[in-house]
Design an enzyme around this catalytic site. Structure first.
Site, short mmCIF file in Angstrom:
data_model
loop_
_atom_site.label_atom_id
_atom_site.label_comp_id
_atom_site.label_asym_id
_atom_site.label_seq_id
_atom_site.Cartn_x
_atom_site.Cartn_y
_atom_site.Cartn_z
N GLU A 105 -0.88 -2.84 2.87
CA GLU A 105 -0.35 -2.18 1.66
C GLU A 105 1.04 -1.64 1.97
O GLU A 105 1.23 -0.95 2.97
CB GLU A 105 -1.31 -1.04 1.26
CG GLU A 105 -0.73 -0.01 0.30
CD GLU A 105 -0.29 -0.57 -1.05
OE1 GLU A 105 -1.13 -1.18 -1.73
OE2 GLU A 105 0.90 -0.40 -1.39
N ASP A 155 -4.40 -8.41 -3.88
CA ASP A 155 -4.54 -7.45 -4.98
C ASP A 155 -3.20 -6.76 -5.18
O ASP A 155 -3.01 -5.58 -4.84
CB ASP A 155 -5.63 -6.44 -4.63
CG ASP A 155 -5.82 -5.41 -5.74
OD1 ASP A 155 -6.38 -4.33 -5.44
OD2 ASP A 155 -5.39 -5.66 -6.88
N ASP A 158 2.34 -6.98 -10.27
CA ASP A 158 2.86 -8.22 -10.87
C ASP A 158 4.09 -8.71 -10.12
O ASP A 158 4.66 -7.97 -9.30
CB ASP A 158 3.18 -7.97 -12.35
CG ASP A 158 1.91 -7.80 -13.18
OD1 ASP A 158 1.98 -7.23 -14.28
OD2 ASP A 158 0.84 -8.26 -12.71
N1 SAM Z 1 -5.32 -4.34 -9.80
C1 SAM Z 1 -3.89 -4.18 -9.99
C2 SAM Z 1 -3.33 -5.33 -10.79
O1 SAM Z 1 -4.09 -6.22 -11.13
O2 SAM Z 1 -2.12 -5.30 -11.08
C3 SAM Z 1 -3.21 -4.02 -8.65
C4 SAM Z 1 -3.53 -2.71 -8.07
S1 SAM Z 1 -2.97 -2.33 -6.47
C5 SAM Z 1 -2.60 -0.66 -6.76
C6 SAM Z 1 -1.40 -3.13 -6.31
C7 SAM Z 1 -0.78 -2.76 -4.98
O3 SAM Z 1 0.09 -3.77 -4.50
C8 SAM Z 1 0.06 -1.47 -5.02
O4 SAM Z 1 -0.55 -0.48 -4.24
C9 SAM Z 1 1.41 -1.89 -4.44
O5 SAM Z 1 2.03 -0.88 -3.66
C10 SAM Z 1 1.00 -3.10 -3.62
N2 SAM Z 1 2.10 -4.01 -3.26
C11 SAM Z 1 3.10 -4.45 -4.05
N3 SAM Z 1 3.93 -5.26 -3.35
C12 SAM Z 1 3.43 -5.33 -2.08
C13 SAM Z 1 3.82 -6.01 -0.90
N4 SAM Z 1 4.93 -6.79 -0.88
N5 SAM Z 1 3.07 -5.87 0.22
C14 SAM Z 1 1.95 -5.09 0.20
N6 SAM Z 1 1.51 -4.40 -0.89
C15 SAM Z 1 2.25 -4.53 -2.02
#
Ligand code: SAM
Length: 282
Positions: A105, A155, A158
């Site tokens: 994450e 997960d 977008d």
């Molecule tokens: N269920 C949600 C959806 O369908 O949009 C997603 C929820 S989860 C909170 C999304 C996570 O992806 C966030 O905590 C965000 O910080 C993480 N994230 C975004 N880009 C990322 C990356 N390049 N590497 C790791 N985590 C990432």
């Protein structure tokens, strides 16, 4: 005092939550993170103004991004979650006899705030000895890790901002590199009715690294626009040939407790309406 949250995913269409109470707001190094208490959907987590999850309907998404892969695989021991900082995927993965779950994450604040304001999502998963949290970019993690995984759950947010890199051929090629034989990757793939181009792009890019690519569907009320698509990518098409009784045998052997997932829903989720089939153009 904040009493309304409006999600503006599209210039012509908004989702409004009335009567909300802002519980937390911060600019992290990666995104704007907010938490609201809502009258109808429990606690709501948003990132850059986009609904990420609510305590009311998160079970749909977290069950469906996890259980089809883990039930179909039947013997997954090591699982990688990219993103997923709210912990909902971890909770569902730990219902299976896995030995190790790595969560990559990018934003530590999402983990910390989710543990504090939405504790029912992780439900103690972050403290499970099988779980390892790696704070950092998931793109770099899959490129650099020497570990291998049976299932990878992407997960992510977008494909804008930090999440954009998690929808690239480079990312998928590295996922393929670290996937064990019979392994499967499942990805958050948006809402096809309003994000059709994104689904087509995901299909093409997943196919650059995997031979068996399709999507499963689920209905998450706060992911507005109809079906939510979950990408399925593997090099073992036999994972999608199991019948309902075979799936039930695995699920029942694990005492799987769910509110959305059933073996019948598992199979039905892969039945794509024609308007979505037509988006799967190579
Ligand atoms: N269920 C949600 C959806 O369908 O949009 C997603 C929820 S989860 C909170 C999304 C996570 O992806 C966030 O905590 C965000 O910080 C993480 N994230 C975004 N880009 C990322 C990356 N390049 N590497 C790791 N985590 C990432």
């Amino acid at each position: 005092m904040v009493t309304r949250f409006v999600e503006t995913l599209y210039p012509d269409w908004q989702q409004a939550f009335e009567g909300v109470r802002l519980l937390h707001s911060e600019e992290t190094p990666f995104q704007k993170l907010e938490v609201f208490e809502t009258p109808g959907f429990g606690t709501l987590l948003t990132l850059d103004g986009v609904v990420q999850t609510t305590t009311a309907d998160e079970f749909v998404y977290h069950e469906m991004i996890v259980h089809p892969a883990l039930v179909a695989h039947g013997a997954a021991k090591s699982v990688l979650v990219v993103g997923g900082g709210d912990g909902g995927c971890l909770r569902e993965i730990l219902k299976h006899p896995v030995e190790r779950v790595v969560l990559a994450e990018i934003d530590a604040a999402v983990v910390e705030v989710s543990r504090r304001f939405l504790p029912t999502l992780s439900a103690g998963a972050f403290d499970d000895p099988r779980v390892v949290v790696r704070i950092g970019d998931g793109l770099a993690y899959v490129a650099e890790t020497e570990e291998k995984f049976d299932v990878i759950v992407v997960d992510s947010t977008d494909p804008e901002g930090p999440g954009e890199v998690l929808f690239t051929e480079k990312f998928y090629a590295d996922c393929a590199r670290i996937l064990n034989p019979r392994g499967v990757v499942v990805t958050q793939s948006g809402v096809p009715f309003r994000q059709p181009r994104g689904l087509t792009l995901s299909y093409r890019r997943l196919r650059s690294a995997f031979s068996d690519v399709t999507f499963a569907l689920c209905c998450v009320p706060t992911y507005v626009g109809g079906f939510m698509a979950l990408g399925w990518a593997s090099n073992d098409p036999s994972l999608r040939t199991l019948g309902v009784e075979s799936l039930r045998t695995v699920a029942d052997s694990r005492g799987l407790v769910t509110r959305y997932y059933t073996p019948e829903v598992h199979l039905a989720a892969f039945a794509l309406p024609r308007y979505i089939q037509e988006l799967l153009v190579p």
